[in-house]
Design an enzyme around this catalytic site. Sequence first.
Site, PDB file in Angstrom:
ATOM      1  N   HIS A  87       0.873  -1.184   0.000  1.00  0.00           N
ATOM      2  CA  HIS A  87       0.000   0.000   0.000  1.00  0.00           C
ATOM      3  C   HIS A  87       0.906   1.228   0.000  1.00  0.00           C
ATOM      4  O   HIS A  87       2.017   1.187   0.538  1.00  0.00           O
ATOM      5  CB  HIS A  87      -0.832  -0.052   1.284  1.00  0.00           C
ATOM      6  CG  HIS A  87      -1.891   0.979   1.407  1.00  0.00           C
ATOM      7  ND1 HIS A  87      -1.622   2.270   1.782  1.00  0.00           N
ATOM      8  CD2 HIS A  87      -3.224   0.920   1.221  1.00  0.00           C
ATOM      9  CE1 HIS A  87      -2.756   2.954   1.823  1.00  0.00           C
ATOM     10  NE2 HIS A  87      -3.745   2.163   1.483  1.00  0.00           N
ATOM     11  N   ASP A 130       3.276  -3.962   8.194  1.00  0.00           N
ATOM     12  CA  ASP A 130       2.030  -3.246   7.974  1.00  0.00           C
ATOM     13  C   ASP A 130       0.902  -4.244   8.251  1.00  0.00           C
ATOM     14  O   ASP A 130       0.626  -5.126   7.445  1.00  0.00           O
ATOM     15  CB  ASP A 130       1.998  -2.736   6.522  1.00  0.00           C
ATOM     16  CG  ASP A 130       0.655  -2.126   6.152  1.00  0.00           C
ATOM     17  OD1 ASP A 130      -0.303  -2.241   6.936  1.00  0.00           O
ATOM     18  OD2 ASP A 130       0.561  -1.538   5.051  1.00  0.00           O
ATOM     19  N   GLN A 155      -4.310  -4.943   7.287  1.00  0.00           N
ATOM     20  CA  GLN A 155      -5.291  -5.944   6.867  1.00  0.00           C
ATOM     21  C   GLN A 155      -5.160  -7.254   7.648  1.00  0.00           C
ATOM     22  O   GLN A 155      -5.980  -8.145   7.478  1.00  0.00           O
ATOM     23  CB  GLN A 155      -5.147  -6.233   5.358  1.00  0.00           C
ATOM     24  CG  GLN A 155      -5.375  -5.040   4.457  1.00  0.00           C
ATOM     25  CD  GLN A 155      -6.821  -4.515   4.498  1.00  0.00           C
ATOM     26  OE1 GLN A 155      -7.734  -5.167   5.017  1.00  0.00           O
ATOM     27  NE2 GLN A 155      -7.024  -3.315   3.976  1.00  0.00           N
ATOM     28  N   LYS A 172     -10.461  -0.427  10.795  1.00  0.00           N
ATOM     29  CA  LYS A 172     -10.655  -1.653  10.017  1.00  0.00           C
ATOM     30  C   LYS A 172     -10.962  -2.826  10.928  1.00  0.00           C
ATOM     31  O   LYS A 172     -11.109  -3.957  10.465  1.00  0.00           O
ATOM     32  CB  LYS A 172      -9.407  -1.951   9.187  1.00  0.00           C
ATOM     33  CG  LYS A 172      -9.130  -0.912   8.096  1.00  0.00           C
ATOM     34  CD  LYS A 172      -7.957  -1.339   7.251  1.00  0.00           C
ATOM     35  CE  LYS A 172      -7.296  -0.212   6.492  1.00  0.00           C
ATOM     36  NZ  LYS A 172      -8.075   0.311   5.407  1.00  0.00           N
ATOM     37  N   CYS A 201      -4.895   2.404  -3.553  1.00  0.00           N
ATOM     38  CA  CYS A 201      -3.662   2.985  -2.991  1.00  0.00           C
ATOM     39  C   CYS A 201      -2.489   2.015  -3.160  1.00  0.00           C
ATOM     40  O   CYS A 201      -1.648   1.865  -2.250  1.00  0.00           O
ATOM     41  CB  CYS A 201      -3.823   3.369  -1.517  1.00  0.00           C
ATOM     42  SG  CYS A 201      -5.161   4.520  -1.245  1.00  0.00           S
TER      43      CYS A 201
END
Length: 407
Positions: free
Chosen positions: A123, A200, A203, A226, A364
């Site tokens: 991303h 990261d 998700q 999220k 993104c």
Amino acid sequence: MTGSLADLKLDFPILSRTINGHRLVYLDSAATSQKPVSVIEAELDFYTQHNANILRSVHTLAEEATTLYSQARESVARFIHARRPEEVVFTRGTTESLNLVARGWGDKFLTAGDEIVVSPMEHHSNLIPWQEVARRTGAHLKFIELTPDGQITRDAARAVIGEHTRIVALSAISNVLGTINPISEIATMAHSVGAIMVVDGAQSVPHQPTDVATLGADFLAFSGHKMCGPTGIGVLWGKLSLLEACDPIMFGGEMISFVDREHATWAEVPEKFEGGTPNIAGAIGLGAAVHYLEGVGMDHIYRHSINLGEEAYRRLRSMDGVTVYGPSRPRSGLVAFNIDQIHPHDVAQVFDSRGVAIRAGHHCAQPLMQWLGVGSTARASFYFYNTEEDIDGLTEAVEGTKRYFRR
Ligand code: C6P
């Protein structure tokens, strides 16, 4: 767990809305998840009963607010199995967390010739901060190449991680391909050459049990919104010694120890990174979200995400004129796809007319779009409140879109 999956939908008032005369089928949780009543009520309770600034005043409300904010930090620390609550820094979200590491650690420790290893599936939030720190310090970016179906193999990682690598920064789960990356093995490689591993988790943390020790990360970034929490609140987790070594990037109130006319010294971690009045209600809402997710059970959420993601992939793949991206398995609960000759924005528009909310665009992740050879894709993303019936809604919307454009 609070009940069957169908019952869990009842915890989310928005999911009983109708959109354009149809039952809402919400398939955009990778962009932001919906919020259960308990999270909405936690914020309401804060503002109606405890609202005050934290860490400043000694009146009752201020002490209550400070306690609630600290308890939220403790809840998040427990959720990701951090060793201490101090390792949890509240930020605005994944983007800010990754920028904090790039500036606070990268600017301080990288020098010309050092290498930062990323992948083409990142991303922009886990790419541009590294591009920028490379530009400032003279470090170089290196990319781990992907397999044709969009995975990172250990061999591909080994080919790039070497004696000059100082940072390896990867997403645990891709927001486009659904790929689940072998983070702990890559972290071992990073550590063997003396590099730090930045993960990261935007998700992954919402969808799978997270234990920062077994993950092998040195820093982990994720967003509250999220994972059933409010927008505008997120986390940077870091090993305490590394956080202590990082410079703060936001200067002002409450992040200091002592200030005179010419100089200032910093507060301890995590306050050193939380200058200014933080998102107190957001942190408390995130604490409530974490309690909610623990009640549902992260193992259960993980299995359900994988089942829905794999099933949606299989069904979309079997449809004529549909291209699906990413590996068949293992994959997380999201599927990016295109329908021949129809722009993804048009796809999303027709889906919306049928009550099906998906995302269309480059997500993104423009370098990944270049790698895929497309400008954009449609994407359906699932969470534990989605059911097989929602996959039916997805495939029916694909057929409906094809019919609409054939006319
Ligand atoms: N992806 C999506 O629809 P923020 O915006 O800071 O909360 O999260 C940024 C981010 C970083 N890494 C990954 C892997 C992400 O998926 C995201 C957010 C959303 O895919 C919005 S672009």
